[in-house]
Every structure is written in C-alpha cells, then in structure tokens.
Design an enzyme around this catalytic site. Structure first.
Site, PDB file in Angstrom:
ATOM      1  N   LYS A 188      88.931  28.389  20.274  1.00 52.14           N
ATOM      2  CA  LYS A 188      88.291  28.233  18.967  1.00 52.14           C
ATOM      3  C   LYS A 188      89.273  27.595  17.986  1.00 52.14           C
ATOM      4  CE  LYS A 188      85.266  32.325  19.013  1.00 52.14           C
ATOM      5  NZ  LYS A 188      83.952  31.666  18.944  1.00 52.14           N
ATOM      6  N   ARG A 239      78.059  36.640  26.993  1.00 50.34           N
ATOM      7  CA  ARG A 239      76.981  36.714  27.989  1.00 50.34           C
ATOM      8  C   ARG A 239      77.538  36.980  29.379  1.00 50.34           C
ATOM      9  NH1 ARG A 239      74.989  30.891  26.181  1.00 50.34           N
ATOM     10  NH2 ARG A 239      75.733  31.848  24.259  1.00 50.34           N
TER      11      ARG A 239
HETATM   12  N1  BES Z   1      81.775  35.786  19.519  1.00 50.56           N
HETATM   13  C1  BES Z   1      81.193  34.504  19.452  1.00 50.56           C
HETATM   14  C2  BES Z   1      79.963  34.450  18.551  1.00 50.56           C
HETATM   15  C3  BES Z   1      80.205  34.652  17.072  1.00 50.56           C
HETATM   16  C4  BES Z   1      80.306  33.559  16.239  1.00 50.56           C
HETATM   17  C5  BES Z   1      80.230  35.910  16.531  1.00 50.56           C
HETATM   18  C6  BES Z   1      80.480  33.735  14.886  1.00 50.56           C
HETATM   19  C7  BES Z   1      80.406  36.084  15.190  1.00 50.56           C
HETATM   20  C8  BES Z   1      80.521  35.008  14.360  1.00 50.56           C
HETATM   21  C9  BES Z   1      80.745  34.071  20.846  1.00 50.56           C
HETATM   22  O1  BES Z   1      81.492  34.547  21.892  1.00 50.56           O
HETATM   23  C10 BES Z   1      80.828  32.590  20.893  1.00 50.56           C
HETATM   24  O2  BES Z   1      81.908  32.080  20.809  1.00 50.56           O
HETATM   25  N2  BES Z   1      79.689  31.942  21.032  1.00 50.56           N
HETATM   26  C11 BES Z   1      79.637  30.515  21.102  1.00 50.56           C
HETATM   27  C12 BES Z   1      78.665  30.144  22.182  1.00 50.56           C
HETATM   28  C13 BES Z   1      78.662  28.682  22.517  1.00 50.56           C
HETATM   29  C14 BES Z   1      79.962  28.281  23.154  1.00 50.56           C
HETATM   30  C15 BES Z   1      77.507  28.420  23.458  1.00 50.56           C
HETATM   31  C16 BES Z   1      79.174  30.018  19.741  1.00 50.56           C
HETATM   32  O3  BES Z   1      78.336  30.646  19.113  1.00 50.56           O
HETATM   33  O4  BES Z   1      79.676  28.980  19.299  1.00 50.56           O
HETATM   34 MN    MN Z   2      83.179  33.306  22.283  1.00 58.40          MN
END
Ligand code: BES
Ligand code: MN
Ligand code: ZN
Length: 481
Positions: free
Chosen positions: A261, A335
């Site tokens: 990230k 997931r």
């Molecule tokens: N933990 C994150 C989701 C999240 C984002 C929680 C913002 C709280 C605030 C999750 O693991 C994630 O990174 N999801 C990705 C999925 C994508 C790669 C398909 C996302 O939402 O960008």
């Molecule tokens: Mn994530």
C-alpha cells in the site's frame, strides 16, 4: 469512563447536584414529570434568555430558585426525535459537563438506556499510551420518581453498560498499535475470555497446515510472527435456541504485502482486525447477556506483510475446502483468510454465519463512513440482523450479490482469483461473491465494516479512532434469539 447510578428524587432533596433536563427545540421538557408545568415555563424562559435554542446536544446551565443548578440539554426538533437523538444529546451533556461538574443528576427523558449509552460511550477515551487530562465528571445519577421507575432505570443502565463495555473493548483493541497486538497477543486476549460458559481453543500454524488452511497460511507467510486462528464457543445454560457463528477478519496490520500500500493508505491499517475485535467484544459480554443461542466465534489473526517468504502475485494457494485461488493482488488478503475461516466455520454445521470484515475500500466509496455494507445468501437472516440494527440505529445497507459478476473471479489457471477482472468495478460485491464460495451453502451474512470501523473525525459519542461498529447490533440480535 463515567459511572452511572440511580436515586429516588426524594433522596436527593437538598442536594446541590446540578440536574440535567432534556428539552425539545420547540420548548417542552421531555420526561421530567416531577418538574411542574408551571415551573417548566420559568425554567425555559430563563434558558432562552441565556441564548439556549434546544439544538441537538446543545447545553445551558443556570441556577433556578426552585431547583438549584439546572442543565438544559437540547434534543433538537420534536419531529426528528428518536433514541439516537437522545443518545447524541446525552453525549452532548457529557462533553458539556465533563470539565464543569464532578457529579450530575439526570432526568433521562423517555429512554434511559439510550441516554446511558450516549453518556458512557461519549466518555470513552483511549489512554494506553498517554495520560489523558483529568476530567472532573465521574458520576451521573439517574433520578427516578418512584421505586418502580428506579428498578426500570437500573435494568436500562445495566443493559447500556453491557453494550458500552463491549463497544469500548472493540475500540481499545482497534486503537492499539499494530506491533502491540501480534496474533499471539490477540489469541491470549481471546483465551482470557475462557470460563463462565465460554471455551476457547487456538489453532496454531502446524494445526492449520494439517487442516489445509493454505489460504490463511499463505497470507501469514510474509510475516515474522506466527498466525493464530481462534475458535470460541459459548453455550447457554439451557437448550440452545439456535447455533450461530461469528467470523472476524483479524489482520493485525495490513501493509498490502508485496502489493504494498502507499504510505497514506497504511496509516490506519492497524484497524484491519476490527472484525475480529468485534467478535471478541461480543464474547466478552455473552455470558452476562444470558444469550439463548449457542455462539461460535472464529477469528483469523495474522499480519499481512511483505517479508522474505511473502506470497507473490501469481501464486496459487489452496483453501481448506479444496478450492484453489490465484493470488493476483496480495492486498486483497482479507478474503483469503476469511476463505479458510468460513470454510472451517461451515464444517461446524451452524444455523447461520455472520462475518465482519474491513474488507474493501470500495465500500467506503459506495456507502461512506457511517453505513456498513451487508451481503447475504439468505434474505431472512439479513432481515433479522436489520431488525436489530434498526433498534441500535447503526446504519446497514444491503449490496446485491450479483450472479453475473461471478465470472469476474474465475481464474484461467485456478478455481478462483482473488480480485475481479474489471478493476475498479463493484469491489465490495466482488469481495462478497468471493467469500460466498467458502460458506458451503450455510445461511450467511457478510458485513463489510471497512468504512464504519474507524473514524478520523470524532462524533457525538465516539472519539476519532476505532468505533466498535456493529457490536451493539450483534448484541441486540443475539439477545433477541
Ligand atoms: N483492509 C483493506 C480494506 C480497507 C480499505 C479497510 C480502507 C479500511 C479502509 C483490504 O485488505 C484491502 O486492501 N482491500 C483492497 C482490495 C483490492 C486490492 C481488490 C482495496 O480495497 O483496495
Ligand atoms: Mn489489504
Ligand atoms: Zn485488509
């Protein structure tokens, strides 16, 4: 945290306690029968002269010849009034009184539980890493006209205290720094709940391997810390009305893994275990709730890190139910751990499964930070949960599990891929459809709390940080079974 008690009005005669009265914008004072109508007018006239308009949570205090020190607390417009308005008004009262008075008396309008929740939840502070400024206010006494009302207040206060205790545990766990909540440490917290009707077992990496949890363990590969999969079981005293599973995402920090990230997105990723924190919070109060359902909790704890042996985009892993998953983005890790958690839970053959997960940024885009996204394969189960959320007024909105989108997560080399083909489209639904592949037909609701589990801006009864979202709703739901 503020202490709440009750007292008969007669026993407070002559006391100097400042007394809070809730009051609508239009004038009438709500639910303070002992204040005679003739005197109410005088009180209101004086408050108005002081500039009090009765807006939600507004407060004004002054001395009145008949009642001593009074605090008027605005409820806003009568037409907009509900339990949530009272909760927020009570929170306003807390913030007004915290630096002014050591003890206050309160006439709690028509809903002592909501008033109590507003007061306690507003008084929550996260003090693990710094000493907060001393607050003066330590106690609020709910004033009852007679013994029967006092009894009612006591019941309402203990319900509110139970709700608040759970919510505040979830907030504490979410607010804790990521290195201070290793999967092992989280498992220890779960184990501390063992006893009085709750049994806790922890599945180690070796046992998870035996069980075939390749998807959960795949995520854990990038971290120096051992993962921990926690299974909690609460059994009611009598026969169980229903057997239910709560499944929580417990990523104790989400760096994104090798699909790293950007720094800004990582700032709050200690909150990625909020789903599991909510499950533990519910278990903390289940015995006192005397819930009549058998409740299983499943918390999958691991960091998502880009360590030397981290999973790589392109890797194919196998979940406990035998399905293979092509991992195209290691940041879609929630997931992956839930795949095994749901597969494990579905083996227990429970009547219903509810998972809580900070799963997708897309749910924040779709619903913002005040609404939880819900998806289900069983409308009746979701209806029950929505009935509970209507009572607690935690907003929940259903998103459809569109069958046509299932093609999005079909991989050319494995059963599934962990992100959709149409990037940027329906991200939360794609997440839900992926999870559905692991519930083995069990009645199931998925709650995406990515928007609601954390707040950057403080609100009436929640400071910035972890919110404990959906905890009150789950408790309400379980109490009704
Ligand atoms: N933990 C994150 C989701 C999240 C984002 C929680 C913002 C709280 C605030 C999750 O693991 C994630 O990174 N999801 C990705 C999925 C994508 C790669 C398909 C996302 O939402 O960008
Ligand atoms: Mn994530
Ligand atoms: Zn995550």
């Amino acid at each position: 945290m503020i202490k709440l008690t009750t007292a008969l009005q007669s026993s407070l005669k002559g006391s100097e306690l400042p007394t809070a009265l809730f009051c609508f914008e239009e004038g009438p004072i709500a639910g303070a029968k002992p204040v005679l109508p003739a005197q109410r007018k005088a009180v209101l006239d004086q408050a108005k002269a002081d500039g009090f308009k009765g807006g939600l949570g507004d407060c004004a205090s002054f001395s009145s010849p008949n009642f001593g020190k009074l605090i008027l607390v605005g409820l806003g417009k009568k037409g907009d009034y509900d339990a949530e308005a009272l909760r927020r008004a009570a929170a306003g009262l807390f913030h007004y009184a915290k630096g002014r008075f050591a003890r206050i008396a309160v006439f709690p309008a028509d809903n002592p539980q909501a008033a109590a929740e507003g007061l306690i939840l507003a008084s929550y502070r996260f003090l693990e890493y710094k000493k907060g400024e001393e607050e003066k206010l330590s106690e609020a006494v709910f004033i009852a006209a007679q013994a029967a009302e006092k009894n009612g207040f006591e019941k309402a206060l203990s319900k509110a205290a139970l709700h608040a205790e759970a919510v505040c545990l979830a907030r504490d766990l979410v607010n804790r720094g990521p290195s201070d909540k290793t999967p092992q440490a989280m498992a220890e917290i779960a184990k501390s709940l063992d006893g009085s009707g709750i049994k806790v077992s922890v599945i180690s990496r070796a046992k998870a391997q035996e069980l075939g949890m390749g998807s959960f363990l795949g995520v854990a590969r990038g971290s120096a810390h051992e993962p921990a999969f926690v299974h909690l079981v609460y059994k009611p005293q009598g026969p169980a009305r229903k057997r239910l599973g709560l499944v929580g995402k417990g990523i104790t920090f989400d760096s994104g893994g090798l699909s790293l990230k950007p720094p800004q997105h990582m700032e709050t990723m200690k909150m990625d275990m909020a789903g599991a924190a909510s499950v533990l919070a519910v278990f903390k109060v289940l015995p006192r709730l005397k819930a009549r359902a058998e409740v299983h909790g499943f918390c999958a704890f691991t960091y998502n890190m880009p360590g030397p042996d981290a999973m790589k985009p392109g890797d194919v892993i196998k979940a406990m139910n035998g399905k293979t998953i092509e991992v195209l983005n290691t940041d879609a890790e929630g997931r992956l751990i839930l795949a095994d958690a749901l597969a494990y839970a579905s083996r227990q053959k429970l009547d219903a499964l509810i998972d809580l997960a900070t799963l997708t940024g897309a749910v924040v885009t779709a619903l913002g930070s005040k609404v939880t996204g819900a998806m289900t394969n069983n409308p009746a189960l979701l209806r029950q949960l929505l009935a509970a959320s209507a009572k607690t007024q935690e907003a929940v909105c259903e998103l459809p599990l569109v069958k046509d989108y299932k093609d999005q997560i079909k991989s050319s080399i494995a059963d599934l891929q962990n992100i959709g083909k149409a990037r940027g489209e329906a991200g939360s639904i794609i997440g839900g459809l992926f999870l559905q592949e692991f519930v083995d037909g069990a009645a199931w609701v998925h709650l995406d709390i990515a928007g609601t589990a954390w707040t950057d801006a403080p609100s009436a009864y929640c400071p910035a940080g972890g919110t404990g979202s959906m905890v009150r709703t789950l408790i309400e739901y379980l109490a009704a079974l």
